[in-house]
Design an enzyme around this catalytic site. Structure first.
Site, PDB file in Angstrom:
ATOM      1  N   LYS A 120       0.889  -1.177   0.000  1.00 26.94           N
ATOM      2  CA  LYS A 120       0.000   0.000   0.000  1.00 26.94           C
ATOM      3  C   LYS A 120       0.919   1.217   0.000  1.00 26.94           C
ATOM      4  O   LYS A 120       1.491   1.585   1.023  1.00 26.94           O
ATOM      5  CB  LYS A 120      -0.876  -0.020   1.262  1.00 26.94           C
ATOM      6  CG  LYS A 120      -2.222   0.668   1.125  1.00 26.94           C
ATOM      7  CD  LYS A 120      -2.162   2.128   0.763  1.00 26.94           C
ATOM      8  CE  LYS A 120      -1.892   3.020   1.959  1.00 26.94           C
ATOM      9  NZ  LYS A 120      -1.719   4.443   1.562  1.00 26.94           N
TER      10      LYS A 120
ATOM     11  N   GLU B 260       8.728   0.834  11.308  1.00 30.46           N
ATOM     12  CA  GLU B 260       9.825   1.790  11.094  1.00 30.46           C
ATOM     13  C   GLU B 260       9.200   3.170  11.185  1.00 30.46           C
ATOM     14  O   GLU B 260       8.464   3.588  10.281  1.00 30.46           O
ATOM     15  CB  GLU B 260      10.458   1.596   9.704  1.00 30.46           C
ATOM     16  CG  GLU B 260      11.146   0.261   9.498  1.00 30.46           C
ATOM     17  CD  GLU B 260      12.476   0.135  10.224  1.00 30.46           C
ATOM     18  OE1 GLU B 260      12.864   1.060  10.963  1.00 30.46           O
ATOM     19  OE2 GLU B 260      13.119  -0.905  10.051  1.00 30.46           O
TER      20      GLU B 260
ATOM     21  N   CYS C 179      13.781   9.967   7.688  1.00 30.00           N
ATOM     22  CA  CYS C 179      13.693   9.544   9.092  1.00 30.00           C
ATOM     23  C   CYS C 179      15.060   9.562   9.760  1.00 30.00           C
ATOM     24  O   CYS C 179      15.148   9.621  10.979  1.00 30.00           O
ATOM     25  CB  CYS C 179      13.066   8.163   9.178  1.00 30.00           C
ATOM     26  SG  CYS C 179      13.902   6.970   8.135  1.00 30.00           S
TER      27      CYS C 179
ATOM     28  N   GLU D 275       9.854  15.746  15.201  1.00 31.95           N
ATOM     29  CA  GLU D 275      10.392  15.474  13.870  1.00 31.95           C
ATOM     30  C   GLU D 275       9.795  16.491  12.891  1.00 31.95           C
ATOM     31  O   GLU D 275       8.600  16.470  12.629  1.00 31.95           O
ATOM     32  CB  GLU D 275       9.999  14.055  13.454  1.00 31.95           C
ATOM     33  CG  GLU D 275      10.592  13.635  12.146  1.00 31.95           C
ATOM     34  CD  GLU D 275      10.186  12.228  11.756  1.00 31.95           C
ATOM     35  OE1 GLU D 275       9.011  11.869  11.914  1.00 31.95           O
ATOM     36  OE2 GLU D 275      11.062  11.483  11.285  1.00 31.95           O
TER      37      GLU D 275
HETATM   38  P1  NAD Z   1       2.079   8.338   7.672  1.00 29.43           P
HETATM   39  O1  NAD Z   1       2.148   7.620   8.973  1.00 29.43           O
HETATM   40  O2  NAD Z   1       1.141   9.461   7.555  1.00 29.43           O
HETATM   41  O3  NAD Z   1       1.719   7.335   6.484  1.00 29.43           O
HETATM   42  C1  NAD Z   1       2.503   6.218   6.173  1.00 29.43           C
HETATM   43  C2  NAD Z   1       1.652   5.227   5.401  1.00 29.43           C
HETATM   44  O4  NAD Z   1       0.603   4.758   6.246  1.00 29.43           O
HETATM   45  C3  NAD Z   1       0.948   5.813   4.170  1.00 29.43           C
HETATM   46  O5  NAD Z   1       0.928   4.839   3.148  1.00 29.43           O
HETATM   47  C4  NAD Z   1      -0.450   6.072   4.686  1.00 29.43           C
HETATM   48  O6  NAD Z   1      -1.419   6.078   3.653  1.00 29.43           O
HETATM   49  C5  NAD Z   1      -0.648   4.896   5.610  1.00 29.43           C
HETATM   50  N1  NAD Z   1      -1.670   5.095   6.651  1.00 29.43           N
HETATM   51  C6  NAD Z   1      -2.075   6.263   7.223  1.00 29.43           C
HETATM   52  N2  NAD Z   1      -3.048   6.024   8.136  1.00 29.43           N
HETATM   53  C7  NAD Z   1      -3.264   4.684   8.136  1.00 29.43           C
HETATM   54  C8  NAD Z   1      -4.144   3.826   8.869  1.00 29.43           C
HETATM   55  N3  NAD Z   1      -4.984   4.303   9.769  1.00 29.43           N
HETATM   56  N4  NAD Z   1      -4.096   2.497   8.627  1.00 29.43           N
HETATM   57  C9  NAD Z   1      -3.227   1.988   7.733  1.00 29.43           C
HETATM   58  N5  NAD Z   1      -2.376   2.756   6.993  1.00 29.43           N
HETATM   59  C10 NAD Z   1      -2.390   4.094   7.205  1.00 29.43           C
HETATM   60  O7  NAD Z   1       3.588   8.774   7.388  1.00 29.43           O
HETATM   61  P2  NAD Z   1       4.127   9.643   6.178  1.00 29.43           P
HETATM   62  O8  NAD Z   1       3.789  11.060   6.478  1.00 29.43           O
HETATM   63  O9  NAD Z   1       3.722   9.067   4.867  1.00 29.43           O
HETATM   64  O10 NAD Z   1       5.701   9.397   6.335  1.00 29.43           O
HETATM   65  C11 NAD Z   1       6.486  10.165   7.136  1.00 29.43           C
HETATM   66  C12 NAD Z   1       6.874   9.434   8.389  1.00 29.43           C
HETATM   67  O11 NAD Z   1       7.513   8.191   8.057  1.00 29.43           O
HETATM   68  C13 NAD Z   1       7.885  10.171   9.223  1.00 29.43           C
HETATM   69  O12 NAD Z   1       7.514  10.143  10.576  1.00 29.43           O
HETATM   70  C14 NAD Z   1       9.173   9.382   9.015  1.00 29.43           C
HETATM   71  O13 NAD Z   1      10.103   9.484  10.042  1.00 29.43           O
HETATM   72  C15 NAD Z   1       8.663   8.004   8.867  1.00 29.43           C
HETATM   73  N6  NAD Z   1       9.668   7.170   8.197  1.00 29.43           N
HETATM   74  C16 NAD Z   1      10.352   6.230   8.921  1.00 29.43           C
HETATM   75  C17 NAD Z   1      11.321   5.455   8.317  1.00 29.43           C
HETATM   76  C18 NAD Z   1      12.077   4.419   9.077  1.00 29.43           C
HETATM   77  O14 NAD Z   1      12.638   3.548   8.434  1.00 29.43           O
HETATM   78  N7  NAD Z   1      12.102   4.450  10.394  1.00 29.43           N
HETATM   79  C19 NAD Z   1      11.582   5.623   6.963  1.00 29.43           C
HETATM   80  C20 NAD Z   1      10.882   6.597   6.261  1.00 29.43           C
HETATM   81  C21 NAD Z   1       9.904   7.341   6.900  1.00 29.43           C
END
Ligand code: NAD
Length: 455
Positions: free
Chosen positions: A154, A229, A263, A355
């Protein structure tokens, strides 16, 4: 079903319109995946490995196409996007090498033979963020496929195009229909349907800590396996005995790469007070020379932010009253641009604690090693971090004392597909990449076979 308009962040032009996936369509996809997985898991390991190598070769043959797609949908500089596409290829190759080495153990017992097997989980869901759409999807699907699972990806709402193209390349390479499917759609609809589906055995989620927490709670209902992650607020600790020129030259890339939407961004720069002024003198020209502009230009180092809404969020961290210590330039006109920004701050400032996920760093002085470690650990996150020193003993002491999954000394490197990656504390749960990546997509089964003869 809701449609998602995919917008080029550098030009604000519509690149594509992608329909979302309804919960009913998710259900049908899970069934197709389960059927494909049974066939896939039954293949000889060498055949599975060969199929994955063909997939890697197909990605290799389309690196430029994939990179340009990433430039258009995510605004990444083309040089970075080429690395990302290459990372997918390398990961598939690496995972293919693991298929025949997923070894069980023979453990000595009395009266028989005891062996362990690593069995695939079944259907795995990979929920990916928008910041590195292509590699992060592959960090999940490559080892999961290698271990004998089917995968449903997804992608984030704003960046589904590269994942969709990768699934197309998997089919072209001869992977079975239904084994790797990409299901675009809204997180709370499509993502949630995957999380709640009883046919999904594991969820790999990369994204914000807030959503990760919700997903983990939902998975608890079925004791569903989960890898998380999540966010990071990573320190870059500069000691007085460091090579200051090198530390200052490397610092901009560590928080400006991917426009800070990383991240692992080292967005808290902790500098020993005795060299603070000198470090700031060196940092300024390094930040100001970081090339910001058209992501399609190979000379560009920093592109736009992903969306207008995200730019507003980033802006909210920069106080309008106090001037920034360093402020770079950003193009005017169309595009979600935001300049490189360095703030001098206190450990408790919002920009030093949360962040930001944008090109903003906070510099904070410290007195001694003890204070440096305390400040480095003064956050809910524990993903990565760097330290700069010429003292090997200090490098080791501080690396062991900082609660984070990925640390680098005299470097900002955090991600290599062959070394483990993941967070302490609220930065996540479990590890991706590295030699154990395939094991995270298996159950261990122990079988005891009696060798007793009937009397
Ligand atoms: P997000 O949490 O808003 O969304 C991530 C994914 O989850 C998207 O595909 C989104 O559509 C989906 N999602 C959202 N709500 C959901 C729900 N209720 N149920 C299931 N899926 C859902 O994050 P983002 O804004 O897309 O990404 C940024 C974040 O990702 C930052 O906090 C960053 O640090 C983190 N990140 C972490 C790593 C790591 O490896 N630790 C790597 C990259 C990004």
């Amino acid at each position: 079903m809701h449609q998602h308009e995919i917008v080029n962040p550098a030009t604000e032009e519509t690149v594509a319109v992608v329909p979302g996936t309804s919960p009913e369509e998710v259900d049908a996809a899970v069934r197709r995946a389960a059927a494909a997985q049974r066939h896939w898991a039954a293949l000889a390991p060498g055949d599975r490995a060969r199929a994955l190598r063909r997939f890697a070769a197909a990605v290799d043959g389309h690196l430029e196409e994939l990179a340009l797609l990433e430039v258009r949908e995510a605004g990444h500089p083309v040089g970075n996007a080429r690395w990302e596409a290459g990372n997918v290829r390398d990961l598939l190759d690496y995972a293919a090498g693991g298929v025949e080495r997923l070894l069980g153990a023979q453990i000595p017992v009395a009266g028989g033979l005891d062996v362990t097997f690593h069995e695939p989980l079944g259907v795995v869901a990979v929920i990916a963020p928008w910041n590195f759409p292509m590699p992060i999807a592959a960090w999940g699907f490559a080892p999961a496929l290698a271990a004998g699972n089917a995968v449903l990806v997804k992608p984030a709402e704003t960046t589904p195009l590269t994942a969709l193209r990768l699934a197309g390349l998997a089919l072209e390479a001869g992977l079975p229909e239904g084994l790797l499917q990409v299901l675009p759609g809204a997180g709370p609809v499509t993502g949630n349907a995957l999380v709640e589906h009883p046919g999904v055995a594991k969820v790999v989620f990369t994204g914000s800590t807030a959503v990760g927490r919700q997903i983990m709670a939902k998975c608890a209902a079925d004791v569903k396996r989960v890898t998380l992650e999540l966010g990071g607020k990573n320190p870059n600790i500069v000691f007085a005995d460091a090579d200051l020129e090198r530390a200052a030259a490397a610092a901009p890339g560590s928080f400006l790469d991917n426009t800070g939407q990383d991240c692992c961004a080292r967005s808290r720069i902790l500098v020993q007070r005795s060299v603070y002024d000198r470090f700031m003198e060196l940092l300024e020209p390094a930040v100001l020379s970081f090339v910001t502009g058209d992501p399609a230009d190979p000379g560009t180092q920093m592109g736009p932010l992903v969306s207008a809404a995200h730019r507003e969020r980033v802006r909210s961290y920069v106080p309008e009253t106090a001037p920034a210590a360093i402020r770079g330039n950003a193009p005017a006109g169309k595009g979600y641009w935001y300049p490189a920004t360095v703030l001098e701050g206190r450990p408790e400032d919002r920009a030093a604690v949360e962040e930001v996920f944008g090109p903003v760093a906070v510099v904070i002085p410290f007195e001694d090693e003890e204070e440096a470690v305390r400040l480095a650990n003064a956050t809910e996150y524990g993903l990565s971090g760097s330290l700069w020193t010429r003292d090997v003993a200090r490098a080791l002491r501080v690396s062991r004392a900082v609660a984070a999954g990925n640390l680098s000394v005299n470097s900002h490197s955090s991600v290599r597909y062959w070394t483990p990656f993941g967070g302490f504390k609220r930065s996540g749960l479990g590890r991706e990449l590295g030699p154990d990546a395939l094991s995270a997509f298996t159950e261990t089964k122990n079988v005891f076979i009696s060798t007793e003869e009937s009397k």
